[in-house]
Motif scaffolding. Structure first.
Motif, short mmCIF file in Angstrom:
data_model
loop_
_atom_site.label_atom_id
_atom_site.label_comp_id
_atom_site.label_asym_id
_atom_site.label_seq_id
_atom_site.Cartn_x
_atom_site.Cartn_y
_atom_site.Cartn_z
N VAL A 178 -5.82 6.77 6.23
CA VAL A 178 -5.84 5.56 5.42
C VAL A 178 -6.82 4.54 5.99
O VAL A 178 -7.56 3.88 5.24
CB VAL A 178 -4.43 4.96 5.31
CG1 VAL A 178 -4.46 3.62 4.57
CG2 VAL A 178 -3.49 5.93 4.59
N LYS A 185 1.99 9.64 -7.05
CA LYS A 185 2.25 9.18 -8.41
C LYS A 185 3.74 9.03 -8.72
O LYS A 185 4.11 8.38 -9.68
CB LYS A 185 1.61 10.15 -9.40
CG LYS A 185 0.09 10.19 -9.32
CD LYS A 185 -0.49 11.16 -10.34
CE LYS A 185 -2.01 11.19 -10.26
NZ LYS A 185 -2.59 12.13 -11.25
N ASP A 192 -2.09 -2.11 -2.91
CA ASP A 192 -2.95 -1.09 -3.49
C ASP A 192 -2.12 0.17 -3.70
O ASP A 192 -1.75 0.84 -2.74
CB ASP A 192 -4.15 -0.79 -2.58
CG ASP A 192 -5.17 0.12 -3.24
OD1 ASP A 192 -5.29 0.07 -4.48
OD2 ASP A 192 -5.83 0.89 -2.51
N SER A 193 -1.78 0.45 -4.95
CA SER A 193 -0.96 1.62 -5.26
C SER A 193 -1.29 2.07 -6.68
O SER A 193 -2.04 1.38 -7.40
CB SER A 193 0.53 1.29 -5.14
OG SER A 193 0.98 0.59 -6.30
N PRO A 194 -0.75 3.20 -7.13
CA PRO A 194 -1.03 3.66 -8.49
C PRO A 194 -0.60 2.70 -9.60
O PRO A 194 -1.06 2.83 -10.73
CB PRO A 194 -0.25 4.98 -8.57
CG PRO A 194 -0.25 5.49 -7.17
CD PRO A 194 -0.07 4.26 -6.33
N ASN A 202 -3.11 -3.30 -7.88
CA ASN A 202 -3.53 -3.87 -6.60
C ASN A 202 -3.28 -5.38 -6.58
O ASN A 202 -2.65 -5.93 -7.49
CB ASN A 202 -5.00 -3.54 -6.32
CG ASN A 202 -5.93 -4.01 -7.45
OD1 ASN A 202 -5.66 -5.01 -8.12
ND2 ASN A 202 -7.03 -3.29 -7.65
N LYS A 260 0.84 -1.19 0.00
CA LYS A 260 0.00 0.00 0.00
C LYS A 260 0.88 1.24 0.00
O LYS A 260 1.70 1.44 0.91
CB LYS A 260 -0.91 0.00 1.24
CG LYS A 260 -1.65 1.33 1.50
CD LYS A 260 -2.59 1.70 0.38
CE LYS A 260 -3.34 2.99 0.74
NZ LYS A 260 -4.11 3.50 -0.42
N SER A 261 0.74 2.04 -1.06
CA SER A 261 1.46 3.31 -1.13
C SER A 261 0.63 4.28 -1.95
O SER A 261 -0.26 3.88 -2.70
CB SER A 261 2.85 3.13 -1.76
OG SER A 261 2.74 2.69 -3.10
N SER A 262 0.91 5.55 -1.80
CA SER A 262 0.19 6.57 -2.56
C SER A 262 1.20 7.55 -3.15
O SER A 262 2.39 7.51 -2.84
CB SER A 262 -0.82 7.30 -1.67
OG SER A 262 -0.17 7.95 -0.61
N GLN A 268 -10.15 5.32 4.85
CA GLN A 268 -10.35 4.91 3.45
C GLN A 268 -10.67 3.42 3.37
O GLN A 268 -11.53 3.01 2.58
CB GLN A 268 -9.10 5.22 2.64
CG GLN A 268 -8.81 6.71 2.47
CD GLN A 268 -7.44 6.96 1.84
OE1 GLN A 268 -6.72 6.03 1.46
NE2 GLN A 268 -7.07 8.23 1.73
N GLN A 291 2.88 2.52 3.24
CA GLN A 291 1.91 2.92 4.25
C GLN A 291 1.37 1.70 4.99
O GLN A 291 0.95 1.80 6.13
CB GLN A 291 0.76 3.68 3.58
CG GLN A 291 1.18 5.00 2.95
CD GLN A 291 0.05 5.63 2.15
OE1 GLN A 291 -0.44 5.03 1.20
NE2 GLN A 291 -0.35 6.82 2.53
#
Length: 474
Positions: free
Chosen positions: A135, A71, A86-88, A91, A67-69, A138, A80
């Motif tokens: 997070v 771009k 789950d990232s850009p 997943n 999990k990272s956010s 979310q 994270q």
């Protein structure tokens, strides 16, 4: 907003960032070529699965599944949460589809792993709860989606808190392994750094569970990021024999050379002495760069391992460029001239030993400083032909026949012959075929051109045009 801490422009810090130190059962490197699909979306790898296999690759290394956010490419290295993907770039569902598509084509998947630290979010909060409350909210708001992306654990609760980290403080001495392993990677301007995990029993168990979950999905190898910054204890606890059984585990211990170079003896040599796993062959890379420099000699590549300037063949991950080099100002001086880079690829794909890693990126325009130079290198005609030579010569012993300032010539038993000339003018060498094993009166065809050589007498003159590699096969 300070996020890009790990990839500082400080050249000393950059020289020391990535490292690996792994214990456990041996998993030898193989002659199979790895495509480093750097920053590719998982779905794009899936779409290219058949083409990747047809190009001759046997492994694909994908960017960190967690999990990272953000771009930016470096945001993938600021976790994270490790309990879900789950990232850009994709997943868990995307990664599973990728693994299945490549498996169908006979290609294994390797995952880039980040365990030393969590994301620097000090720019927006003061606590060390991971994932943060934002997070977690979310997760709650998208519970059905999040459930499908979960690897393990109950995501209604946090994973790490302040008790799971070393005290705040930045590394001050990059020559001291203890300092490097205990304190944080920091940027400038009073940056607080990347929160550095403490290897408690709880932290280690979460990391083991994460690796096992990826392994259960079908991942066949781990590239360990920033392992130099993890203690020997943590590494030995996380990478148990059960975790690494049947896996190809490797990482980078960045040095500017081999035997005689300070960082080699302080960081890479201990790794080599205490594990049997693979590592990026930075000593060989330094030899390659020196050989192809203006005043360098190709004789540096005659037998670099004999002088401690290359890793043992069965442990080496060989390369001509890594993702850190074009993307970080502190390393860009290591970018080779395009022609020399191609000749260097002929060397690492022509020689015996090591696992060649081919870097091909998918960077957004605002992060690509080189106008797409490496975007499609993986599938270019010359690369596919060199990989074909590599695959055909697998298991064929290498014998170096000649080297001088301009030229290197070696054979792969009687089945292959490689000649590389880095100089501008044509160079020649006369091979005594009584001292070497070649077939006579049959054509050795160059993989890279329509040229061929046929040996008809004891002394055979081999001429290599300037700035050219020849890769002959029987």
């Amino acid at each position: 907003m300070k996020l890009n801490l790990k990839f500082t422009s400080n050249p000393i810090m950059k020289l020391l960032l990535g490292a690996m130190f792994i214990s456990g059962t041996i998993t030898n490197a193989s002659a199979d070529t790895i495509l480093h699909a750097f920053n590719w979306k998982y779905s794009d790898v899936t779409l290219q699965a058949k083409n990747i296999a047809q190009a001759g690759y046997k492994k694909v290394l994908v960017s960190p599944p967690l999990k990272s956010s953000g771009k930016e490419w470096w945001a993938r290295y600021q976790p994270q949460d490790i309990r879900l993907i789950d990232s850009p770039i994709g997943n868990k569902e995307d990664l599973q589809a990728l693994i299945l598509a490549l498996k169908k084509e006979g290609v294994d998947v390797y995952a880039d792993i980040v365990l030393n630290h969590m994301a620097n979010e000090s720019w927006k909060r003061d606590d060390l709860n991971y994932p943060g409350s934002e997070v977690l909210a979310q997760y709650s708001a998208n519970s059905e989606y999040i459930k499908k992306q979960t690897l393990f654990s109950d995501l209604s609760k946090g994973l790490f808190s302040s008790a799971d980290f070393h005290p705040p403080g930045c590394i001050t001495n990059y020559e001291d392994p203890g300092d490097v392993q205990y304190w944080r990677l920091c940027g400038g301007d009073n940056d607080k750094g990347l929160p550095d995990l403490d290897p408690s029993d709880y932290v280690v168990q979460q990391q083991r569970t994460y690796l096992q979950a990826l392994k259960n999905m079908g991942v066949k190898g781990f590239r360990i990021d920033a392992v130099k910054h993890m203690s020997d204890y943590q590494v030995s606890q996380v990478f148990t024999p059960e975790i690494i059984a049947g896996m190809h585990v490797f990482g980078e211990v960045i040095t500017t050379g081999g035997k005689g170079e300070s960082n080699y003896h302080k960081f890479l040599e201990p790794y080599l002495n205490n594990t049997n796993h693979g590592a990026y062959d930075f000593p060989l890379f330094a030899s390659i760069r020196s050989a192809f420099s203006y005043n360098g000699s190709m004789s540096l590549l005659h037998d670099p391992e004999a002088y401690g300037q290359a890793l043992p063949n069965n442990r080496a991950i060989t390369f001509t460029i890594t993702h850190d080099i074009p993307t970080n100002d502190g390393f860009r001086y290591q970018i080779m001239d395009p022609i020399n880079e191609n000749l260097a690829y002929a060397y690492i794909l022509g020689r015996d030993g090591g696992t060649p890693l081919i870097y091909s990126d998918a960077l957004p325009d605002n992060e690509d400083k080189d106008n797409g130079r490496w975007e499609n290198v993986w599938n270019r005609d010359y690369m596919v032909k060199m990989i074909s030579f590599h695959n055909e010569m697998k298991g064929k012993q290498m014998t170096t026949l000649y080297s001088d300032k301009c030229m290197l010539i070696f054979q792969r038993e009687k089945n292959g012959l490689v000649g590389i000339n880095k100089c501008a003018e044509e160079r020649s060498y006369t091979i005594d075929t009584y001292k070497t094993e070649f077939n006579w009166n049959v054509a050795y065809k160059d993989k890279l051109s329509d040229h061929s050589e046929t040996i008809t007498s004891r002394y055979h003159k081999l001429s290599i045009p300037g700035k050219t590699a020849r890769m002959f096969v029987l």
